[in-house]
Design an enzyme around this catalytic site. Structure first.
Site, PDB file in Angstrom:
ATOM      1  N   GLY A  34       0.830  -1.198   0.000  1.00  0.00           N
ATOM      2  CA  GLY A  34       0.000   0.000   0.000  1.00  0.00           C
ATOM      3  C   GLY A  34       0.866   1.251   0.000  1.00  0.00           C
ATOM      4  O   GLY A  34       2.047   1.208   0.364  1.00  0.00           O
ATOM      5  N   CYS A  35       0.263   2.367  -0.379  1.00  0.00           N
ATOM      6  CA  CYS A  35       1.043   3.604  -0.463  1.00  0.00           C
ATOM      7  C   CYS A  35       1.487   4.056   0.929  1.00  0.00           C
ATOM      8  O   CYS A  35       2.667   4.354   1.153  1.00  0.00           O
ATOM      9  CB  CYS A  35       0.239   4.693  -1.166  1.00  0.00           C
ATOM     10  SG  CYS A  35      -1.429   4.936  -0.541  1.00  0.00           S
ATOM     11  N   TYR A  36       0.560   4.111   1.887  1.00  0.00           N
ATOM     12  CA  TYR A  36       0.932   4.515   3.246  1.00  0.00           C
ATOM     13  C   TYR A  36       1.981   3.573   3.845  1.00  0.00           C
ATOM     14  O   TYR A  36       2.969   4.036   4.424  1.00  0.00           O
ATOM     15  CB  TYR A  36      -0.302   4.561   4.156  1.00  0.00           C
ATOM     16  CG  TYR A  36      -1.242   5.727   3.952  1.00  0.00           C
ATOM     17  CD1 TYR A  36      -0.798   7.040   4.033  1.00  0.00           C
ATOM     18  CD2 TYR A  36      -2.604   5.516   3.719  1.00  0.00           C
ATOM     19  CE1 TYR A  36      -1.680   8.114   3.880  1.00  0.00           C
ATOM     20  CE2 TYR A  36      -3.493   6.583   3.558  1.00  0.00           C
ATOM     21  CZ  TYR A  36      -3.024   7.876   3.640  1.00  0.00           C
ATOM     22  OH  TYR A  36      -3.900   8.925   3.496  1.00  0.00           O
TER      23      TYR A  36
END
Lengths: 334, 334, 334, 334
Positions: D145-147
């Site tokens: 995921g980006c986070y």
């Protein structure tokens, strides 16, 4: 004086609430939208601890029982049926929709069949700089569109000086709030930020409104060529009008002269910007000339001068108050 | 082929670095600014771990020793003295300043005294769609201004169809990067965000550039009335050209026909936007007509098609490479 | 009551002018900046046709002759010398600078040598929720910094519940107006739009202000770790406070209980945003807990609650008026 | 090598197309979305005159016939059933959804029932700095995921130095493109511009992903307290990690040492910003310490390093190419 706001959910409804809350003469006694059954704080969370009032499902008899004047911030078509009922109940109406702005034929060509033809002749076009007297005695005022407000205030002073038969071009830029709260691709932040684009060039319904009012006020016919555009800005509107003059006249003087007694039009010495009018009812105007080429530049807050504060000015006049009662002049700067 | 970038500190200098770093034919062998003595990574922190090269204090002999072609991203006036030296040393020059764009008289009227008059006649105006052949054999190319690039690509196809003696209006909007890195009130975020304004209406120095090139390419004289505007956008440019046609011609067809063989002009079926060209060398164009009223709408990236990528296209042509070698087509979307 | 504004050129000066223009009890009788000799409309073009008053070169005797209370919107250091003179002339002072916010030692460690030590003990920290009574009888109020206002209103209710010896982190985000009108690289639109960054992490001068006030109000010492950040927003501030609780207490109840009688703190049921407080004196607060991990989230308008409207609240209290006289509650929404 | 993109309609699909178009080793042979029957230029108008290919209705057999590796840019749940088919047909898969990122229990607790349990043990978490070798021999890579990408790259170097039992806080800010193209109130320009807000504090599904990977990589358990926030930015992500150290260690050295051999992590000497990584696969990291309080600051392009370019890095490794083949390093600056 008691007033009602019908159509409280949208941006112009919210602006009406905010304006009327601090207005020295008007008291909000009724707020409605299409569903009712919600507190205004849930509709507009920024009003928490500011205004605590139930939003009703719009009903004309309830309005008549509670208010002397109603602001209609409704979609066109919905507005006319409600206005008709209110007028029959002797409630004054300021209609922010397009329903009573145009002559019947123009309206039906560009919008839809009209269902309150009887009241059209009694409606007054609510551009106070040009119709102050008529507004003062009106029961029904059609509040102008945002683009026409800014365009007409720029263009009308020069109509008599423009070469007949030449084209008038209006390059108009609006903040996205002009398109309302509707969720559209264009309004998505990722599409609009760092972007800008025209839409419906030469086909926007405010184009015939501008043409018709120029003819009405000045008895001159011009082909108005109107190109609206969206800018990555929430509120505000900037207009460029381009036209060809008959002679190399003193355009600054014409502009100064036209508006010298108007409190809410400010003639500027340099190109106008959006922020100086955002949050206010001002229309700032600037003019420049290149030989016979004319550039008129105006700026308004599309939600205030282009809708809600102009509506309150109209209500002030209809009720015999001073034009500037409760009307904002302090811009959202910085 | 070895190339030099003179004027590496500004936005167009950075864009040149980025374009040439991934170019299949050009190799950067020399980068200079006015002071030197700094690593390019300290000048442009985004280049950390990407390019590790010392920036020199600009010197023509050093350029000649290291490169066959130089890009000058310098202020006008500074550029001409440097170009003169480089040309004498047989280095090809793509000049991004205004110094060789105009005929002598026009230049001196709008800028300053020219100090390299001899090279003016040999310079070619670097608008590839109209001067491809001349560019291919040129030693000195004057890269067009950003506003003229977008305005001319929009207007030139229609010049022969516009009613003579009528006014042509250009309502132009530019991102703030067009004004460079200079710290000005207008460029302060608090002044520009949620704002927009015209500047120098009818007085910008790109206005005579547009007028002159129309005369040069089409042998027609029109009064061009140019109003530049700043929008709350970093990069990108959107142009509205308004004019009056002689006849109700098929404007879509004229546009299609003009650019059918041009890789970097895209004719669009609806109004163009800024983001679709940001990051690319494309110029997107759209046209609409309202009887004899004409609206031409174009969009470019002001730093690329309006400066650095057009410069590299010109360099490609001057060096006998394909026009599209290393030229970006993939937009910064979303 | 007659009031003076000293330091009219900056953002907080403009906000003071706007607030006091519509205030029912205060009348602006004197406006000054460091140079004088300019009309306020030329200083702030948005005030054209709104306020027509000459700006003076700041002089304490003139203030004393014309006003009972002065707002000082001056840089630190400049402020203390002017305040000293005014207090000697029996003019009440609300100082928006840092000069009287801190104890002497803390001040001199983080700012500079103090030149008005005598008045420090008499100054009251102008956070009305915690010092209302003291403010009401003060002659000199030190208006809190913007970051401390939002941080302390979030953190103070929970100080007694935080595990001693644990770290308190504050991740703070401010609109660029917090940095004033100064032209800096960071404030350039091309650098800030589509961007965000921390600055001076753990080193900002508002960090000791927060630490000192927590100790003062709650007699507890915590290491406050403060990281300020700039966001691409003109006005507004959003704060995340992170801390470790002793026990899994009912944090919502603690917050509700603390502020139930405070008109200008709104306890929210979900994460707060910037726009709901922009244009107002509200501080919106929200709290969430993950076992013993605590998140307190607050939002203010950095120029109003973080400066000018809080200053007017303080002036209201100092003059015996209602706290909310002339204090804005209507947000700049949309 | 021939590759397929499944899920071409969204932002990450578009980024994959752009990356693979200029990739020296991969050739796009198949593009699909859920409906098919549309040219890619109509799906993404910015691709006009750039890529001319029909988008198919996604079908696993067609993929297997045309490509050796597929990128799945699909919603979670949809992705797993498609991946299962492709793996059975011996097509390598880089899955950009959450479906194979977590251990079964964690996945089913936070997402939904898993329908391809057999492939979970074979999937590799595609964070190249920590799983390079495993990725190189994998048939199925779960793209982080980006986070988690930005948070883990910041936090992992310090896990061994953090005081056990203390809270770790992550204050994360994402551009709106992270929420996809969906039309939501939050994504409306009028709501997001000049605004910022947290959402789902302590409840986002990327929180368990971060916790799980820390345990997996470092065999340490920490309570991660994650607060995601939306900023008025289209692309980009900025992370603040706050933690408490055991000792006052040299945090700069630890960071430098960890990433000295990693091409796509840049250790910065001052706080990082969003724009320097936008358009690239870089993760910029900075660290600061206040006694035992730790602040780690990282920045990535959420659509590239947080999704599509990291996916291509993973594909490079899976296919035996250099990690950096076709991976962008030139930021969207200015």
């Amino acid at each position: 004086m008691n007033v009602a706001i019908i159509g409280a959910s949208g941006y112009t409804g919210l602006e009406l609430i905010k304006l009327l809350l601090t207005h020295p003469k008007f008291t909000i006694t009724y707020i409605a939208n299409s569903t009712g059954d919600i507190n205004v704080q849930d509709l507009h969370p920024c009003l928490k601890d500011v205004l605590n009032i139930e939003v009703s499902k719009a009903n004309a008899n309830d309005v008549a029982a509670k208010a002397d004047l109603a602001f209609l911030a409704l979609p066109h078509k919905t507005s006319m049926s409600f206005a008709k009922e209110l007028l029959a109940l002797d409630v004054k109406v300021v209609d922010l929709s397009a329903d009573y702005r145009l002559e019947l034929d123009t309206y039906e060509e560009h919008y839809c069949a009209h269902e309150d033809k009887d009241n059209i002749p009694n409606s007054v076009y609510g551009l106070p700089e040009y119709y102050k007297e008529e507004i003062s005695s009106a029961k029904l005022v059609a509040n102008p569109g945002c683009y026409p407000t800014a365009s007409l205030l720029a263009l009308l002073p020069f109509v008599d000086y423009i070469e007949e038969g030449t084209q008038v071009f209006i390059d108009a830029k609006s903040g996205i709030s002009g398109a309302g709260k509707k969720l559209t691709e264009l309004a998505h932040f990722a599409n609009l930020n760092e972007n800008m684009m025209a839409y419906n060039p030469f086909k926007h319904r405010h184009m015939p409104e501008i043409e018709e009012k120029i003819k009405l006020v000045k008895n001159k016919e011009f082909q108005i060529n109107f190109v609206p555009q969206l800018i990555p800005v929430t509120r505000g509107m900037l207009i460029s009008v381009y036209a060809t003059l008959k002679d190399e006249v003193n355009v600054e003087e014409i502009l100064e002269e036209t508006y010298k007694n108007n409190e809410f039009v400010r003639v500027r010495k340099s190109a106008v910007d959006i922020k100086s009018t955002a949050g206010t009812n001002f229309c700032d105007v600037f003019v420049a000339r290149n030989k016979k080429a004319l550039f008129i530049n105006s700026s308004i807050d599309n939600l205030l001068r282009g809708a809600s504060s102009q509506a309150v000015v109209n209500a002030n006049l209809m009720c015999g108050f001073e034009e500037n009662e409760g009307i904002p002049k302090l811009a959202y700067v910085p």
